[in-house]
Design a protein around this motif. Structure first.
Motif, PDB file in Angstrom:
ATOM      1  N   LYS E  54       0.835  -1.209   0.000  1.00 20.36           N
ATOM      2  CA  LYS E  54       0.000   0.000   0.000  1.00 20.36           C
ATOM      3  C   LYS E  54       0.873   1.263   0.000  1.00 20.36           C
ATOM      4  O   LYS E  54       0.731   2.152  -0.852  1.00 20.36           O
ATOM      5  CB  LYS E  54      -0.907   0.011   1.251  1.00 20.36           C
ATOM      6  CG  LYS E  54      -1.749  -1.233   1.415  1.00 20.36           C
ATOM      7  CD  LYS E  54      -2.698  -1.106   2.586  1.00 20.36           C
ATOM      8  CE  LYS E  54      -2.028  -1.113   3.941  1.00 20.36           C
ATOM      9  NZ  LYS E  54      -1.445  -2.395   4.319  1.00 20.36           N
ATOM     10  N   SER E  55       1.777   1.326   0.979  1.00 14.58           N
ATOM     11  CA  SER E  55       2.612   2.525   1.075  1.00 14.58           C
ATOM     12  C   SER E  55       3.456   2.688  -0.171  1.00 14.58           C
ATOM     13  O   SER E  55       3.587   3.795  -0.706  1.00 14.58           O
ATOM     14  CB  SER E  55       3.535   2.423   2.285  1.00 14.58           C
ATOM     15  OG  SER E  55       2.787   2.225   3.446  1.00 14.58           O
ATOM     16  N   THR E  56       4.002   1.609  -0.658  1.00 14.04           N
ATOM     17  CA  THR E  56       4.863   1.688  -1.830  1.00 14.04           C
ATOM     18  C   THR E  56       4.101   2.253  -3.024  1.00 14.04           C
ATOM     19  O   THR E  56       4.587   3.141  -3.718  1.00 14.04           O
ATOM     20  CB  THR E  56       5.409   0.291  -2.166  1.00 14.04           C
ATOM     21  OG1 THR E  56       5.944  -0.279  -0.975  1.00 14.04           O
ATOM     22  CG2 THR E  56       6.484   0.365  -3.211  1.00 14.04           C
ATOM     23  N   PHE E  92       1.990  11.639   6.954  1.00 12.69           N
ATOM     24  CA  PHE E  92       2.599  10.341   7.231  1.00 12.69           C
ATOM     25  C   PHE E  92       1.866   9.603   8.328  1.00 12.69           C
ATOM     26  O   PHE E  92       1.134  10.181   9.134  1.00 12.69           O
ATOM     27  CB  PHE E  92       4.063  10.515   7.624  1.00 12.69           C
ATOM     28  CG  PHE E  92       4.933  10.809   6.452  1.00 12.69           C
ATOM     29  CD1 PHE E  92       5.382   9.782   5.652  1.00 12.69           C
ATOM     30  CD2 PHE E  92       5.284  12.119   6.135  1.00 12.69           C
ATOM     31  CE1 PHE E  92       6.175  10.045   4.568  1.00 12.69           C
ATOM     32  CE2 PHE E  92       6.076  12.385   5.055  1.00 12.69           C
ATOM     33  CZ  PHE E  92       6.529  11.342   4.264  1.00 12.69           C
ATOM     34  N   GLN E  93       2.184   8.305   8.377  1.00 10.23           N
ATOM     35  CA  GLN E  93       1.580   7.413   9.343  1.00 10.23           C
ATOM     36  C   GLN E  93       1.784   7.874  10.785  1.00 10.23           C
ATOM     37  O   GLN E  93       0.861   7.966  11.573  1.00 10.23           O
ATOM     38  CB  GLN E  93       2.195   6.025   9.150  1.00 10.23           C
ATOM     39  CG  GLN E  93       1.702   4.993  10.093  1.00 10.23           C
ATOM     40  CD  GLN E  93       2.069   3.594   9.613  1.00 10.23           C
ATOM     41  OE1 GLN E  93       2.736   3.430   8.601  1.00 10.23           O
ATOM     42  NE2 GLN E  93       1.631   2.604  10.330  1.00 10.23           N
ATOM     43  N   ASP E  94       3.081   8.185  11.108  1.00 10.77           N
ATOM     44  CA  ASP E  94       3.381   8.552  12.483  1.00 10.77           C
ATOM     45  C   ASP E  94       3.507  10.071  12.587  1.00 10.77           C
ATOM     46  O   ASP E  94       4.449  10.652  12.065  1.00 10.77           O
ATOM     47  CB  ASP E  94       4.686   7.875  12.902  1.00 10.77           C
ATOM     48  CG  ASP E  94       5.045   8.212  14.333  1.00 10.77           C
ATOM     49  OD1 ASP E  94       4.322   9.018  14.953  1.00 10.77           O
ATOM     50  OD2 ASP E  94       6.049   7.674  14.815  1.00 10.77           O
ATOM     51  N   ALA E 174      -2.452  10.531   2.405  1.00  7.32           N
ATOM     52  CA  ALA E 174      -2.369  10.252   3.832  1.00  7.32           C
ATOM     53  C   ALA E 174      -2.121   8.769   4.016  1.00  7.32           C
ATOM     54  O   ALA E 174      -2.957   7.946   3.666  1.00  7.32           O
ATOM     55  CB  ALA E 174      -3.656  10.676   4.517  1.00  7.32           C
ATOM     56  N   ASP E 175      -0.932   8.448   4.567  1.00 11.52           N
ATOM     57  CA  ASP E 175      -0.565   7.043   4.735  1.00 11.52           C
ATOM     58  C   ASP E 175      -0.870   6.625   6.166  1.00 11.52           C
ATOM     59  O   ASP E 175      -0.195   7.017   7.094  1.00 11.52           O
ATOM     60  CB  ASP E 175       0.924   6.874   4.417  1.00 11.52           C
ATOM     61  CG  ASP E 175       1.322   5.410   4.361  1.00 11.52           C
ATOM     62  OD1 ASP E 175       0.480   4.554   4.687  1.00 11.52           O
ATOM     63  OD2 ASP E 175       2.476   5.138   4.003  1.00 11.52           O
ATOM     64  N   GLU E 176      -1.895   5.817   6.353  1.00  9.08           N
ATOM     65  CA  GLU E 176      -2.346   5.394   7.673  1.00  9.08           C
ATOM     66  C   GLU E 176      -2.292   6.532   8.685  1.00  9.08           C
ATOM     67  O   GLU E 176      -1.553   6.494   9.637  1.00  9.08           O
ATOM     68  CB  GLU E 176      -1.472   4.238   8.162  1.00  9.08           C
ATOM     69  CG  GLU E 176      -1.463   3.115   7.141  1.00  9.08           C
ATOM     70  CD  GLU E 176      -1.263   1.762   7.779  1.00  9.08           C
ATOM     71  OE1 GLU E 176      -1.624   1.630   8.955  1.00  9.08           O
ATOM     72  OE2 GLU E 176      -0.760   0.863   7.092  1.00  9.08           O
ATOM     73  N   PRO E 177      -3.063   7.563   8.457  1.00 12.08           N
ATOM     74  CA  PRO E 177      -2.926   8.752   9.295  1.00 12.08           C
ATOM     75  C   PRO E 177      -3.482   8.542  10.699  1.00 12.08           C
ATOM     76  O   PRO E 177      -3.362   9.420  11.533  1.00 12.08           O
ATOM     77  CB  PRO E 177      -3.720   9.813   8.525  1.00 12.08           C
ATOM     78  CG  PRO E 177      -4.727   9.039   7.779  1.00 12.08           C
ATOM     79  CD  PRO E 177      -4.126   7.706   7.467  1.00 12.08           C
TER      80      PRO E 177
HETATM   81 MG   LIG Z   1       2.665   1.156   5.094  1.00 18.13          MG
END
Ligand SMILES: [Mg+2]
Ligand SMILES: Nc1ncnc2c1ncn2[C@@H]1O[C@H](COP(=O)(O)OP(=O)(O)OP(=O)(O)O)[C@@H](O)[C@H]1O
Ligand SMILES: Nc1ncnc2c1ncn2[C@@H]1O[C@H](COP(=O)(O)OP(=O)(O)OP(=O)(O)O)[C@@H](O)[C@H]1O
Ligand SMILES: [Mg+2]
Lengths: 294, 490, 325, 309, 257
Positions: E54-56, E92-94, E174-177
């Motif tokens: 997913k992120s890629t 980003f996620q974090d 938004a990656d796993e926000p």
């Molecule tokens: Mg990811």
């Protein structure tokens, strides 16, 4: 193993983290603990394990069966930990020992508490790996070679290997996709019920919570805001904090019945893979040529 | 009980002295030789340990710097001073068993001249060296008379080597002396063992002599205190106090020597060419204070010749400590405290920083801003000695009979005085010592008056030893250290 | 495997670089061995003759190739001044310096690591403060001064309690191992205490970071006491870091050892190098420097390899710098 | 280093003034930092010692109890007296005056060394975290190779053409400490360089210079402070060692190393004279090391909550 | 939305390999022939198991990483496109790792403006940053001067969003926000997204998540990835209510419990 917490206070560097918490977990009971981030859930679990940071001061009483945890010596605690009490840590990547193979990691509590031969230990580890759904070849790997979900399951296996009488699970399913998540929760529940042990289960996920815990505490800013059976609590939360959490959860949980047809769909777009490909093949001829070249 | 038994037996044999006299003695020295090749490598550290111990010369020196017999038991000098005939001892051998013959003597000296080994230039006037093996004589003929010849032959120029021996001269030594070289650890130590085939009268009294080089003063003092060495030569005068006080266990004594702390002014230097400046500096230096700060053993020295050398005369009256005179000379030369003269003194780091600081402080009073530049010896050699690029230099010239430096205008002093050169040539050509001494004294006075340098003091080496050590030379022991007589009784 | 090959290639390249740098740097120095050998009172002709004899008049490239060719064949040349082969010269000196450094390092580790662990384990604040103060003061003492204080306390002859020799090394070297070892105790203590104090700080901070991480908690949750966890898990995890620190300290100790060797009259590499440089015995100096540099580079190589062996996370990564430190 | 942090602080101070927020305490950041330094006993200790050092160094330019140049060969190694509070040294000069004057030399050495090390170290850090992987990889290796060269060797070689001089100490130490600094700061810098905030800044079109000065440098300031203070302490120690070996401070220039090296030879006879420089060096080095630790905590908004209000 | 609308961002037949070395067989393929597009004003959700790529995929779509084969085009132009960076925002996620811990909130939010909009005055930049903070529901007077360490997870996440929207991007990724924060905070953030989407109507959004509840809440369309393959792709309603693939069905079943 029953747990009885009375008037627990934890202070770190003058900051009060846990305030006057009372909590009871009866033998064979599965208790949930919910609350917003930073409300002190992990801190309570650490207090029960006697694993608070060195700069923390504790007061109050925590009794595990008939043993007092607060003020107990490190020796006594070490004797309990891993043998009668098992803990699944919130962040598996940060807690698994990076220089230990998975099998050594899982066997560690056995090695520390029981006098078993190497083969006996390895047998148990293999059986445990099987239970948490990990392939046997994982045993010889190092944690960094595993995915987040696999790491989390190694942590669970380590906590369960000695069949402890009391299990603390601190958000054990965060890194797992819903399929594996469900499997793990079922596993924990069956293990606890079969062995007649008790469990403290910390989570953000209400679906998981209702499956894992029979009764539940809501923590707000270090203090217990509300308590009751899980079903009751989810249906009629009374305190503001609980209402807040429950309503948010309700709103966000996946509900097939209430799928809202709010957003518009691009017409002509098919949901199948083949369809998408076709669309694009037509639109971008050049790409295909590129692909052929490869 | 059996112990006592053995003790009495030993005493009973009457071997008392032998039982108490140590087989070995350790001597702490300061400057270490880099290798043992005395024919090609400079430095008095080699003369100090090798001459008279391992190698012997045709003639030798006693502790008053006078020539005495060695391999030659006697010699004749022709009236014109051009022919010297040396009569050699009988039955001489090298430590490897080879016989020492007249042939070896003449070969050694001829080799020196031919290969231009170290000190060869001091034999420039030699016409020929011939040996007569049957008569056991060696004859040296000269082109011109030279009153220094005999003394010169006490040093490296007169050393006798084994013609037939093959060895690595840098790490080994084969000679005819009372000791033979057992071990040489670069930078650390030399071990001598008694030469069992020694032929002469200077039979070694102690079986093993270990020479330990201690560059650090503290380490040296600690070594003597802890008994790791029995003799310390030299010991810094200021550090000797604990030993001086403890006379029950230690003896501390200063000996005469020919070390001259020469503070040379570049006579052709931009600022020091001015004689008034040079004289002012000589007046401004408080020699007494310098000597006092060093512990008081050293002697004031007014000119280029120290008391042990021919031609010595007390010249300290020429430039007494006189600040007023110094200031007025500086004023004449155009400098004052407000308009100071910038000078740099360059010297090697072995002499410590203190002396530079003191000179700076003393010269500041007459308007000289002295910059102290302490360098490595090799840098000093390059900048000062070879390139003559300096204002003021400071060096301990410890050689004896070295007045020729002042008669050589190419020497790093840049000092050129025809009168001095003439007097020196006459002195060398003199055939009797009295004439030579008068002429040298005259020349020395001329030099001192010209002030091409200030002779800060005649450094007298202080030696300290544990009581029980006997026969250790006190005079001249930095250049001449015969050890055959040394014993240590515990 | 690829990693090791790459690392070895780098090592070789670095050695070549070092040889060039050392050679060139030394030619800039004023003065030469010929004039040192000729000394005062020698005519210029002798200096020239010596120069000719030693081949100092040849072009620099020829001199370099000559020397470097020797290096490749494992011949480090012959010291002009002492006439000994550099190999034997260095070997003799190293027989003092390396035991000294190793002993010093051992002492440092004996002091630093247990104290570092104790400081991590100490729960009361005054005990922590005490450890902190020890580490601070121990690391701040000048070697010169500390060494002499030790001499005043423990040396035979001048010390309060006469235990150890205050200077020198036995003539027959390691043939009398006890005496030899004994004479290295005070110098080794001097370096050991100073390095030990800084090692203690490193240990404490490395262990502190790890103790705050989840790994220790995990070990404790499995049933270890805190002490067990810090020693068995913490030290093991801190090991890669400590190995680099100790490897680096090795190089740093040469600095301390130069002063110490002078102070205690030990004819080791440090004091030997100073004299050789002073005498402009360049062949000896350049070979000695080269050997030292090679040794340090080898240490670095070893540290990297150890690092890799100690941390399985690195085995799959090609470039260590990406992951650790 | 403190400048960058302070300016950052003042910049945001002005912003907050604009943003019409209720400004209850508009204290300058420097005051807050000083106060939090002073609150800790280690901080107090190091501030006092370093302050005294600075004052003595300045005073010594104008006044010392005895003129610095005065030597007195008749009274060498004198015991403490009314005229010479700490006695005299081997040339009869006043020990106290030399120690006072030495403080300014050492101060100069420390400041220059730290500046040199900081500049050189930052350059290396920049090379190591650059996106050009070839440069980054080589610089890592080169640093690892160079770091193994002992300071004293470098100093020995530098001392030959330059002579014993302050420059030798500064260059040799600054070089070595710069390498150390780079090595130690590398992980923090890499952490920052590979962080999501740098990635998003780069995604937003930030230049390498922007990222380095705005993101990476501020994030290695804590490491930098500790390492530089260690370097400062080590520079004081190195000065004494190098001067003892004759390649440090030139003769005639007062410094603690000079006092230590000249008196150390006489420790057997005049132990008292050695005591003073040794004590001073030890205390100052402790103070410098402690100062780095407390300054790090005081200046970093993450650890000093006072700065966050 | 109508057919005439052209996608802002299109990815076609993306393959992606990871790992070192030249030979393809030694490298790991993480994306297999993936095609996807995003239309203006639309929210696309990417879901799938952990490690499914997913992120890629999303990074490739924004040009932060390059694909081994296939193309990505922005407004019809194949990447790299100069103004994509200016016109996109990243979450980003974090949240804590994507905010410089030593920068104040106001500085972090204003950074894209300070880098890209040299033409703006400082006051103007400050005003825009404050406006962005308000958009995500944070009061600038309280939060502008805080450091990230003083923020809760939900607050930090909203600051990150404010930072992503301050430059009024055309597309947000938004990656796993929301994985790191509790349910209540998640809701706040979803509200913030809703506000933004109302404000800039034609802004596209790609959101990566494994929480189907959230996906249901915000997404218009869903892409399901399974081990680098497209498992399913279609309107949210359709995918969740009647999934065509087994895998999707399992995912949904497991989540509903
Ligand atoms: Mg990811
Ligand atoms: N080592 C520590 N020192 C000081 N404060 C700490 C420390 N560890 C945690 N805290 C604080 O204690 C509080 C409770 O933390 P805790 O980890 O128990 O939260 P939590 O309820 O588990 O949250 P989450 O759901 O995010 O895991 C937080 O405010 C946190 O900042
Ligand atoms: N830089 C990289 N080098 C090698 N492999 C990588 C790299 N980045 C990602 N991968 C691999 O590519 C695959 C897909 O990674 P990606 O981050 O896209 O997964 P994801 O779907 O976002 O998973 P998650 O839900 O855990 O975030 C994974 O198997 C991962 O191991
Ligand atoms: Mg938690």
């Amino acid at each position: 193993m029953s747990v009885e917490i009375r008037g627990l206070n934890v202070t770190i560097d003058g900051k009060s983290i846990i305030r006057d918490v009372n909590m009871d977990i009866a033998d064979g009971e599965r208790v949930g603990l919910i609350g917003s981030s930073g409300s002190g859930k992990s801190m309570i679990s650490r207090a029960i394990m006697g694993l608070l940071p060195t700069n923390a001061t504790v007061s109050g009483s925590i009794r595990l069966a008939d043993r007092q945890i607060v003020g107990a010596s490190d020796r006594e605690l070490a004797d309990l930990r891993g043998r009668y009490v098992g803990m699944v840590f919130q962040n598996p990547a940060a807690s698994l020992n990076p220089v230990m193979t998975v099998s050594r990691q899982i066997a560690l509590p056995l090695r520390l508490h029981y006098d078993l031969t190497r083969t006996e230990r390895l047998d148990r580890v293999q059986a445990m790996l099987d239970k948490v759904g990990l392939p046997a070849d994982v045993a010889t790997k190092y944690p960094h070679e595993l995915s987040g979900g696999q790491q989390q399951r190694v942590g669970i296996a380590t906590a369960l290997i000695t069949s402890p009488r009391f299990i603390i699970a601190d958000e054990p399913t965060t890194a797992l996709d819903s399929i594996v998540q469900r499997h793990i929760v079922d596993l924990l529940v069956s293990l606890v019920d079969d062995a007649g042990a008790s469990m403290l289960f910390i989570t953000h996920d209400f679906a998981v919570l209702s499956r894992a815990a029979t009764c539940c505490y809501v923590l707000d800013n270090g203090a217990i805001a509300e308590t009751g059976t899980t079903a009751d609590l989810l249906d009629h939360p009374s305190t503001e904090q609980a209402v807040h959490l429950v309503s948010a959860a309700r709103e966000l949980s996946l509900n097939n019945a209430t799928i809202a047809a709010t957003s518009a769909c691009v017409t002509g777009m098919t949901a199948s893979r083949g369809g998408t490909e076709q669309t694009h093949t037509r639109l971008y001829d050049s790409d295909i040529r590129q692909e052929d070249g490869e | 009980k059996p112990n006592k038994q053995t003790n009495t037996t030993v005493v009973g044999t009457g071997n008392v002295a032998a039982s108490n006299t140590a087989d070995s003695i350790t001597i702490g020295l300061k400057l270490t030789p880099t290798n043992l090749d005395i024919r090609t490598t400079s430095g008095s550290a080699l003369d100090q340990v090798l001459i008279g111990n391992v190698y012997e010369g045709l003639v030798a020196r006693d502790e008053n710097n006078q020539v005495v017999p060695a391999i030659a038991k006697s010699w004749d000098e022709s009236a014109d001073g051009l022919t010297y005939t040396f009569h050699l001892n009988d039955n001489m051998t090298f430590s490897n068993g080879d016989a020492l013959t007249a042939e070896d003597v003449s070969w050694s000296i001829n080799q020196l001249i031919k290969n231009q080994y170290h000190d060869a230039e001091s034999l420039n006037m030699v016409k020929s060296v011939t040996a007569n093996d049957n008569a056991k004589t060696v004859t040296i003929t000269l082109n011109t008379a030279n009153s220094n010849l005999l003394w010169t032959l006490t040093g490296r120029a007169g050393l006798v080597f084994d013609k037939d021996a093959k060895y690595d001269a840098k790490t080994e030594a084969i000679g005819s002396g009372p000791y033979l070289l057992d071990k040489f650890v670069t930078n650390d130590s030399i071990t001598f063992k008694v030469n069992p085939t020694y032929w002469g009268t200077h039979k070694a009294k102690t079986q093993t002599v270990i020479i330990k080089y201690l560059a650090d003063d503290n380490a040296a003092v600690n070594a003597l205190k802890s008994g790791d060495v029995q003799v310390l030569a030299p010991i810094t005068e200021n550090l000797a106090a604990p030993f001086t006080k403890d006379s029950e266990h230690y003896t501390v004594k200063a000996g005469d020597d020919t070390d001259k702390y020469v503070m040379a002014f570049n006579s052709k230097g931009e600022k020091t060419a001015d004689k008034r400046v040079r004289q002012a500096i000589r007046y401004a230096i408080n020699h007494d204070e310098l000597i006092a700060s060093r512990g008081g053993a050293d002697k004031a020295l007014g000119g280029p010749i120290p008391s042990l050398d021919p031609g010595y005369e007390d010249l300290t009256g020429l430039y007494p400590y006189d600040l007023d005179k110094a200031k007025s000379l500086m004023a004449e030369a155009g400098y004052s405290e407000d308009k100071p003269l910038q000078l740099t003194i360059t010297y090697a780091n072995i002499y410590g920083t203190e002396i530079g600081d003191q000179l700076r402080s003393q010269l500041a009073k007459i308007g000289i801003d002295l910059k102290v530049n302490v360098v490595e010896f090799s840098t000093w050699l390059q900048d000062v000695y070879t390139n003559k690029n300096y204002d003021i230099s400071l060096v301990d010239h410890n050689e004896s009979h070295d007045f020729y430096q002042w008669a050589d205008p190419t020497y790093y002093y840049n000092y050129d005085n025809a009168e001095v050169q003439k007097l020196y040539a006459q002195a060398i050509a003199a055939t009797d010592d009295a004439t030579r001494d008068t002429l040298l004294a005259k020349a020395a006075k001329l030099v001192s008056e010209d002030a091409p340098a200030d002779w800060l003091f005649n450094y007298r080496v202080t030696t300290a030893w544990a009581n029980g050590v006997k026969g250790f030379p006190v005079n001249l022991n930095q250049t001449l250290l015969p050890l055959y007589n040394v014993t240590y009784t515990k | 495997m690829r990693f090791i090959v790459r690392r070895l290639l780098l090592f070789a390249a670095a050695l070549f670089g070092v040889s060039v740098v050392v050679f060139v740097a030394l030619r800039i120095l004023p003065g030469d061995v010929a004039s040192v050998m000729a000394g005062l009172n020698s005519p210029a002709s002798r200096v020239d003759a010596l120069r000719e004899q030693f081949g100092l008049n040849r072009p620099l490239t020829v001199q370099y190739l000559d020397w470097a060719g020797g290096l490749v064949r494992g011949d480090f040349g012959t010291s002009i001044l002492t006439g000994r082969s550099v190999t034997s010269l260095v070997a003799g000196r190293a027989a003092i310096t390396f035991p000294l450094i190793v002993l010093g390092l051992l002492i440092a580790m004996l002091i630093g690591i247990p104290l570092g662990v104790a400081a991590t384990l100490a729960r009361s604040s005054w005990a922590r403060t005490a450890f902190h103060v020890i580490a601070l003061i121990g690391g701040a003492i000048p070697a010169l001064w500390g060494g002499l204080l030790l001499v005043l306390l423990f040396s035979r002859g001048s010390g309060l309690i006469g235990l150890f020799p205050s200077q020198g090394f036995p003539l027959d070297g390691w043939a009398t191992p006890v005496t030899a070892l004994w004479s290295l105790i005070l110098p080794a203590l001097t370096v050991g205490i100073i390095v030990g104090a800084s090692l203690m700080r490193y240990t404490r901070s490395a262990l502190g970071d790890i103790a705050a991480s989840g790994h220790i908690d995990m070990a404790m949750a499995c049933g270890m006491t805190r002490r067990q966890a810090v020693i068995q898990v913490g030290l093991r995890l801190a090991m890669p870091q400590l190995v680099s620190v100790i490897g680096l300290t090795f190089a740093e100790m040469i600095t301390g050892v130069m002063v110490i060797e002078n102070l205690f009259a030990l004819p080791g590499i440090g004091s030997g190098l100073v004299t050789d440089l002073g005498n402009r015995d360049l062949i000896a100096v350049q070979s000695e420097l080269f050997l030292l540099a090679a040794f340090f580079l080898a240490c670095g190589l070893l540290v990297d390899l150890l690092h890799r062996a100690l941390d399985p996370r690195l085995a799959s990564v090609a470039n260590i710098s990406e992951v650790v430190s | 280093m403190s400048e960058s942090a302070t300016s950052r602080q003042s910049r945001s101070q002005s912003q907050s003034a604009q943003s019409a927020a209720a400004e209850s305490s508009a204290q300058p950041a420097a005051t807050i930092i000083m106060r939090s330094l002073w609150q800790r006993s280690e901080g107090k200790f190091s501030l006092i010692v370093l302050g005294l050092w600075l004052i003595v160094a300045i005073v010594s330019i104008f006044w010392t109890p005895q003129p610095l140049l005065a030597t007195d060969g008749y009274h060498v190694w004198a015991a403490p007296s009314a005229a010479h509070w700490l006695g005299t040294d081997g040339t009869g000069a006043d020990v106290l005056s030399w120690l006072m004057a030495g403080s300014r030399t050492n101060l100069l050495i420390v400041i220059l060394t730290v500046l040199f090390a900081a500049a050189f170290g930052m350059l290396l850090v920049a090379a190591m975290v650059t996106r050009c992987s070839a440069l980054a990889a080589t610089s890592v290796v080169v640093i690892d190779a160079l770091i193994s060269i002992p300071t004293v060797l470098l100093a020995l070689i530098l001392a030959v053409p330059l002579g014993a001089s302050i420059a030798v100490i500064v260059v040799a130490c600054g070089f070595g400490y710069g390498l150390n600094l780079a090595r130690v700061a590398r992980s923090a810098a890499l952490l920052a360089a590979r962080s999501a905030y740098v990635e998003s800044a780069m995604a937003g079109g930030a230049s390498g210079w922007w990222v380095f000065t705005r993101h990476i440098v501020p994030n290695i300031v804590p490491v930098l402070l500790v390492q530089l203070s260690l370097s400062a302490g080590t520079a004081v120690l190195a000065e004494s060692g190098l001067t003892y070996l004759g390649i440090g401070v030139p003769s005639g220039v007062p410094s603690w190393g000079h006092s230590l090296a000249t008196s150390v030879k006489f420790i057997n006879v005049y132990p008292l004279t050695v005591l003073w420089p040794g004590l001073i060096v030890t205390v100052v080095v402790v103070a410098l090391n402690v100062f780095g630790d407390v300054l790090r905590d005081a200046i970093d908004p993450l650890t000093n909550t006072g700065l966050r209000r | 939305m109508t057919t005439e609308l052209t996608p802002v961002l299109t990815a076609c037949h993306i393959d992606k390999y990871f790992g070192r070395g030249g030979a393809r067989q030694h490298r790991k393929q993480v994306l297999f022939d993936v095609s996807v597009d995003v239309y203006p004003g639309e929210c696309l959700a990417v879901i799938g198991g952990s490690g499914s790529g997913k992120s890629t995929l999303t990074r490739i779509m924004l040009g932060l990483e390059s694909a081994d084969s296939g193309t990505v085009s922005y407004n019809g132009h194949p990447l790299p496109v100069a103004n994509l960076r200016r016109e996109s925002g990243l979450v980003f996620q974090d949240p804590f790792s994507s905010l410089d811990p030593r920068w104040r909130v106001s500085q972090s939010v204003a950074e894209p403006l300070r880098i890209q909009r040299r033409d703006l005055s400082r006051v103007e930049i400050d005003n825009r940053a404050c406006a962005a903070l308000r958009t995500v529901g944070l009061d600038p007077t309280i939060f502008a001067d805080r450091f990230p360490i003083d923020l809760s997870g939900g607050q930090a996440q909203r600051v990150a969003i404010a930072r992503a929207i301050v430059n009024e991007p055309k597309i947000i990724l938004a990656d796993e926000p929301m994985s790191a924060i509790d349910v209540a905070a998640r809701l706040q953030i979803l509200d913030a997204f809703a506000t933004i989407r109302e404000t800039w109507r034609d802004m596209a959004m790609i959101i990566v998540s494994h929480d189907l509840g959230i996906v249901q809440h915000v997404a218009d369309r869903v892409l399901v990835l399974h081990d680098g393959h497209v498992e399913e792709y279609g309107p949210t309603e359709q995918v969740l209510a009647s999934p065509a693939s087994d895998y999707t069905r399992q995912l949904i079943d497991a989540a509903t419990l």
